[in-house]
Design a protein around this motif. Structure first.
Motif, PDB file in Angstrom:
ATOM      1  N   GLY A   1       3.821  10.461  -6.607  1.00  0.00           N
ATOM      2  CA  GLY A   1       4.958  10.954  -7.382  1.00  0.00           C
ATOM      3  C   GLY A   1       4.594  11.284  -8.816  1.00  0.00           C
ATOM      4  O   GLY A   1       5.100  12.256  -9.397  1.00  0.00           O
ATOM      5  N   GLU A   2       3.694  10.499  -9.422  1.00  0.00           N
ATOM      6  CA  GLU A   2       3.307  10.731 -10.804  1.00  0.00           C
ATOM      7  C   GLU A   2       2.263  11.842 -10.929  1.00  0.00           C
ATOM      8  O   GLU A   2       2.230  12.567 -11.910  1.00  0.00           O
ATOM      9  N   PHE A   3       1.379  11.976  -9.947  1.00  0.00           N
ATOM     10  CA  PHE A   3       0.318  12.969  -9.995  1.00  0.00           C
ATOM     11  C   PHE A   3       0.419  13.846  -8.742  1.00  0.00           C
ATOM     12  O   PHE A   3      -0.401  13.768  -7.826  1.00  0.00           O
ATOM     13  N   GLY A   4       1.454  14.672  -8.701  1.00  0.00           N
ATOM     14  CA  GLY A   4       1.654  15.520  -7.531  1.00  0.00           C
ATOM     15  C   GLY A   4       0.550  16.551  -7.368  1.00  0.00           C
ATOM     16  O   GLY A   4       0.000  16.738  -6.293  1.00  0.00           O
ATOM     17  N   ARG A   5       0.172  17.227  -8.446  1.00  0.00           N
ATOM     18  CA  ARG A   5      -0.888  18.241  -8.405  1.00  0.00           C
ATOM     19  C   ARG A   5      -1.601  18.223  -9.753  1.00  0.00           C
ATOM     20  O   ARG A   5      -0.972  18.381 -10.803  1.00  0.00           O
ATOM     21  N   VAL A   6      -2.924  18.052  -9.757  1.00  0.00           N
ATOM     22  CA  VAL A   6      -3.685  17.895 -10.996  1.00  0.00           C
ATOM     23  C   VAL A   6      -4.920  18.795 -10.936  1.00  0.00           C
ATOM     24  O   VAL A   6      -5.366  19.224  -9.863  1.00  0.00           O
TER      25      VAL A   6
ATOM     26  N   SER B   1       0.835  -1.207   0.000  1.00  0.00           N
ATOM     27  CA  SER B   1       0.000   0.000   0.000  1.00  0.00           C
ATOM     28  C   SER B   1       0.865   1.251   0.000  1.00  0.00           C
ATOM     29  O   SER B   1       0.586   2.225  -0.708  1.00  0.00           O
ATOM     30  N   GLY B   2       1.944   1.262   0.798  1.00  0.00           N
ATOM     31  CA  GLY B   2       2.835   2.417   0.822  1.00  0.00           C
ATOM     32  C   GLY B   2       3.532   2.637  -0.511  1.00  0.00           C
ATOM     33  O   GLY B   2       3.711   3.781  -0.950  1.00  0.00           O
ATOM     34  N   ALA B   3       3.948   1.544  -1.162  1.00  0.00           N
ATOM     35  CA  ALA B   3       4.621   1.676  -2.458  1.00  0.00           C
ATOM     36  C   ALA B   3       3.672   2.252  -3.499  1.00  0.00           C
ATOM     37  O   ALA B   3       4.036   3.143  -4.281  1.00  0.00           O
ATOM     38  N   VAL B   4       2.428   1.755  -3.531  1.00  0.00           N
ATOM     39  CA  VAL B   4       1.447   2.279  -4.486  1.00  0.00           C
ATOM     40  C   VAL B   4       1.178   3.755  -4.208  1.00  0.00           C
ATOM     41  O   VAL B   4       1.069   4.573  -5.123  1.00  0.00           O
ATOM     42  N   LYS B   5       1.080   4.130  -2.933  1.00  0.00           N
ATOM     43  CA  LYS B   5       0.829   5.522  -2.556  1.00  0.00           C
ATOM     44  C   LYS B   5       1.956   6.429  -3.033  1.00  0.00           C
ATOM     45  O   LYS B   5       1.726   7.506  -3.601  1.00  0.00           O
ATOM     46  N   ARG B   6       3.215   5.980  -2.850  1.00  0.00           N
ATOM     47  CA  ARG B   6       4.339   6.826  -3.268  1.00  0.00           C
ATOM     48  C   ARG B   6       4.405   6.962  -4.783  1.00  0.00           C
ATOM     49  O   ARG B   6       4.693   8.043  -5.312  1.00  0.00           O
ATOM     50  N   VAL B   7       4.137   5.877  -5.498  1.00  0.00           N
ATOM     51  CA  VAL B   7       4.173   5.947  -6.965  1.00  0.00           C
ATOM     52  C   VAL B   7       3.075   6.878  -7.482  1.00  0.00           C
ATOM     53  O   VAL B   7       3.311   7.725  -8.343  1.00  0.00           O
ATOM     54  N   LEU B   8       1.854   6.740  -6.941  1.00  0.00           N
ATOM     55  CA  LEU B   8       0.729   7.562  -7.409  1.00  0.00           C
ATOM     56  C   LEU B   8       0.963   9.038  -7.098  1.00  0.00           C
ATOM     57  O   LEU B   8       0.748   9.904  -7.952  1.00  0.00           O
TER      58      LEU B   8
ATOM     59  N   GLN C   1      -8.067   8.533  -4.377  1.00  0.00           N
ATOM     60  CA  GLN C   1      -8.986   9.649  -4.270  1.00  0.00           C
ATOM     61  C   GLN C   1      -8.234  10.952  -4.505  1.00  0.00           C
ATOM     62  O   GLN C   1      -7.000  10.983  -4.448  1.00  0.00           O
ATOM     63  N   LEU C   2      -9.000  12.004  -4.765  1.00  0.00           N
ATOM     64  CA  LEU C   2      -8.437  13.334  -5.037  1.00  0.00           C
ATOM     65  C   LEU C   2      -8.637  14.211  -3.810  1.00  0.00           C
ATOM     66  O   LEU C   2      -9.775  14.404  -3.356  1.00  0.00           O
ATOM     67  N   ILE C   3      -7.530  14.732  -3.266  1.00  0.00           N
ATOM     68  CA  ILE C   3      -7.608  15.680  -2.161  1.00  0.00           C
ATOM     69  C   ILE C   3      -7.782  17.071  -2.779  1.00  0.00           C
ATOM     70  O   ILE C   3      -6.854  17.634  -3.358  1.00  0.00           O
ATOM     71  N   VAL C   4      -8.984  17.644  -2.678  1.00  0.00           N
ATOM     72  CA  VAL C   4      -9.335  18.872  -3.376  1.00  0.00           C
ATOM     73  C   VAL C   4      -8.938  20.080  -2.522  1.00  0.00           C
ATOM     74  O   VAL C   4      -9.276  20.163  -1.337  1.00  0.00           O
ATOM     75  N   GLU C   5      -8.210  21.014  -3.156  1.00  0.00           N
ATOM     76  CA  GLU C   5      -7.808  22.245  -2.486  1.00  0.00           C
ATOM     77  C   GLU C   5      -8.538  23.466  -3.027  1.00  0.00           C
ATOM     78  O   GLU C   5      -8.623  24.480  -2.340  1.00  0.00           O
ATOM     79  N   GLU C   6      -9.051  23.417  -4.250  1.00  0.00           N
ATOM     80  CA  GLU C   6      -9.747  24.552  -4.837  1.00  0.00           C
ATOM     81  C   GLU C   6     -10.765  24.032  -5.843  1.00  0.00           C
ATOM     82  O   GLU C   6     -10.542  23.026  -6.525  1.00  0.00           O
ATOM     83  N   ILE C   7     -11.918  24.726  -5.919  1.00  0.00           N
ATOM     84  CA  ILE C   7     -12.984  24.383  -6.854  1.00  0.00           C
ATOM     85  C   ILE C   7     -13.420  25.653  -7.561  1.00  0.00           C
ATOM     86  O   ILE C   7     -13.637  26.687  -6.912  1.00  0.00           O
TER      87      ILE C   7
ATOM     88  N   ILE D   1     -14.125  22.568 -12.100  1.00  0.00           N
ATOM     89  CA  ILE D   1     -12.728  22.184 -12.268  1.00  0.00           C
ATOM     90  C   ILE D   1     -12.123  22.135 -10.873  1.00  0.00           C
ATOM     91  O   ILE D   1     -12.029  23.165 -10.196  1.00  0.00           O
ATOM     92  N   ALA D   2     -11.720  20.946 -10.433  1.00  0.00           N
ATOM     93  CA  ALA D   2     -11.176  20.745  -9.096  1.00  0.00           C
ATOM     94  C   ALA D   2      -9.657  20.642  -9.186  1.00  0.00           C
ATOM     95  O   ALA D   2      -9.123  19.923 -10.032  1.00  0.00           O
ATOM     96  N   THR D   3      -8.977  21.369  -8.299  1.00  0.00           N
ATOM     97  CA  THR D   3      -7.519  21.355  -8.244  1.00  0.00           C
ATOM     98  C   THR D   3      -7.096  20.696  -6.938  1.00  0.00           C
ATOM     99  O   THR D   3      -7.615  21.024  -5.870  1.00  0.00           O
ATOM    100  N   GLY D   4      -6.146  19.756  -7.028  1.00  0.00           N
ATOM    101  CA  GLY D   4      -5.684  19.062  -5.827  1.00  0.00           C
ATOM    102  C   GLY D   4      -4.615  18.052  -6.171  1.00  0.00           C
ATOM    103  O   GLY D   4      -3.930  18.162  -7.194  1.00  0.00           O
ATOM    104  N   ARG D   5      -4.473  17.049  -5.326  1.00  0.00           N
ATOM    105  CA  ARG D   5      -3.449  16.021  -5.520  1.00  0.00           C
ATOM    106  C   ARG D   5      -4.079  14.646  -5.330  1.00  0.00           C
ATOM    107  O   ARG D   5      -4.952  14.461  -4.479  1.00  0.00           O
TER     108      ARG D   5
END
Length: 519
Positions: A30-35, A21-28, A101-107, A86-90
């Protein structure tokens, strides 16, 4: 020659569930830092914790989204089901349910159409509550003594309002500075309206008789703060009459429906607030002239009426002549009558000695009766004093018996209360000991968990931590560029330095800085 695949079960490395679970979390992460993700909001959930859970979906997929309590307060647009945003987050994972899941910081709304749809939906919901009913609207004061203006203190709007008020009817103005666009607009405007209403009538700061909420023109996004629900409810709940002057004549916001009056421009709001002083003075002069003419006409009418009534009464001398004649008649009879009255009084005075003798006899009889009563008075006082003393002794004995009974009752109640207090003290001591034991057990469990999750446990499995002068070293290139570095093992630390640069053919790609190698 045939080659056979080695299927021996002991060759593959074994991972724990947490490591995978930790490895998958770090890979995800790392690839999608902010979207930035565009989609339609569905299934909005607001639990009591203050966090916000919702879905972002399109015609084929659904993405779980969450916004933590601290982030929800900073969102410029609140999620509503069916709104395209349009949701901005990581992106991150939730190991407890093996999902991402997407942690949303702005909508932000996805275009003007979405804003208009959300605005119309909010307008219908507030109208259904009756916030826009005409029965709630209050009339504006004819001549307000104090006007409160909620607007930006540095814009042209406040200068236009003050200039128009100065030209029409100078009055006292209280300015509550607010932000007229952006995230801070809605809370500041609602706080200003509530603040003006909270001012006491006889306080050091006068309470306004009228409130003007003003802002210049702008786009729908610029005026969005005046469409927020908190602003509309504040305007509807205001006990002070309120004029909405937001935008130009073609701009419409929800505060216009909740306000008591809507002005097409801030200048028009100032014209609604006060009349023209010159016109008011002319009107007062006209009314004064009309009042003087009416008073003169009334006085003249009464004077003519008095004159007409005076002619109907006749001569005043005709009314006094009969009275004068009667006076002359009685004047002739006055002297004989006076002489007869004096004669009768003289006869009464001559008979007075006989009356005095009777008065002396009556006084002597009353004196004897008074002496008899005086002789009996000491005996009566003695009997009364003895009766009162006996009654006082009896009352004292009854009071003493009552006091003894009350003291005994209080003693018994005190003993019962002391017994109950001892029982409560024993129970409280047992509860305190039990609570301390439970807290100590919980603290021990947390400490064991801390030791299990710490990186020292990783060191016991054969890993090492390399630190340089500037922090952790995660690549061979950084290690060769460092003169000396420190290596931490399970049982201690040692200082080392590189001897040879890393081989370009055998070097493996560096792992992310926050990702540890699994094999």
């Amino acid at each position: 020659m045939e080659l056979f695949e080695d299927t021996a079960p002991g060759n593959a490395h074994e991972f724990t569930v947490s490591e995978i679970s930790g490895a998958v979390k770090r890979v995800l992460e790392g690839e999608f830092g902010r979207v930035r993700v565009r989609g339609e909001i569905g299934r909005v959930s607001r639990p009591s914790s203050g966090h916000l859970y919702f879905d972002l979906k399109d015609d084929r997929s659904v993405l779980a989204a969450v916004s933590w309590k601290g982030q929800v307060a900073r969102l410029s647009t609140r999620p509503e089901e069916g709104l395209e945003v349009i949701a901005t987050g990581r992106l991150t994972t939730f190991p407890g349910q093996s999902k991402y899941q997407l942690i949303v910081e702005e909508i932000e709304p996805a275009g003007l159409g979405a804003l208009m749809m959300m605005l119309e939906k909010r307008r219908k919901a507030l109208a259904a509550e009756g916030l826009f009913d005409d029965a709630r609207k209050r009339p504006l004061p004819a001549l307000p003594g104090v006007i409160g203006v909620v607007t930006s203190p540095s814009g042209a709007v406040i200068r236009d309002i003050l200039h128009r008020l100065r030209d029409r009817f100078p009055t006292r103005v209280l300015i509550w500075p607010v932000a007229v666009q952006g995230e801070a607009c809605a809370p500041q405007v609602s706080a200003a309206i509530h603040g003006f209403n909270a001012l006491p009538k006889d306080g050091p700061v006068p309470r306004p008789d009228l409130i003007i909420v003003a802002r210049g023109g702008g786009s729908l996004e610029d005026l969005w703060g005046f469409n927020e629900e908190v602003v509309v409810r504040a305007a509807a709940d205001s006990q002070i009459p309120l004029i909405s002057a937001v935008g130009h004549e073609t701009d419409t916001t929800l505060i216009d429906f909740a306000a008591d009056r809507r002005a097409p421009t801030p200048t028009a709001a100032a014209e609604m607030a006060v009349p023209v002083r010159a016109e008011l003075a002319a009107r007062l002069t006209e009314l004064q002239v009309r009042m003087m003419r009416a008073a003169q006409a009334r006085s003249q009418s009464l004077r003519q009426r008095l004159s007409d009534l005076g002619r109907a009464l006749g001569r005043p001398q005709a009314l006094t002549d009969p009275a004068r004649q009667r006076f002359d008649l009685f004047a002739e009879r006055l002297e004989p009558g006076l002489r007869g009255f004096v004669r009768s009084r003289r006869d009464q005075l001559n008979a007075l000695p006989l009356s005095l003798s009777m008065l002396r006899t009556m006084m002597r009889n009353r004196r004897e009766a008074l002496q008899t009563q005086s002789a009996r008075l000491p005996q009566g006082l003695q009997r009364l004093r003895q009766h009162r003393s006996e009654r006082l002794i009896d009352l004292a004995q009854r009071l003493e018996r009552g006091r003894a009974r009350g003291l005994a009752d209080s003693t018994r109640q005190l003993a019962r209360d002391r017994t109950a207090l001892d029982q409560l003290t024993t129970r409280l001591t047992a509860v305190r000991v039990r609570a301390i034991s439970q807290r100590r057990d919980a603290l021990d469990r947390l400490d064991r968990l801390r030791q299990t999750l710490g990186y020292q446990e990783t060191l016991r499995r054969g890993f090492a931590v390399i630190r340089g002068p500037n922090g952790l070293i995660t690549t061979a290139t950084e290690a060769t560029q460092t003169a000396r570095f420190e290596v931490q093992f399970q049982d201690g630390r040692m200082t080392a330095r590189p001897d040879t640069p890393p081989s370009k053919t055998s070097r493996r790609p560096p792992a992310p800085k926050d990702q540890k190698t699994l094999f």
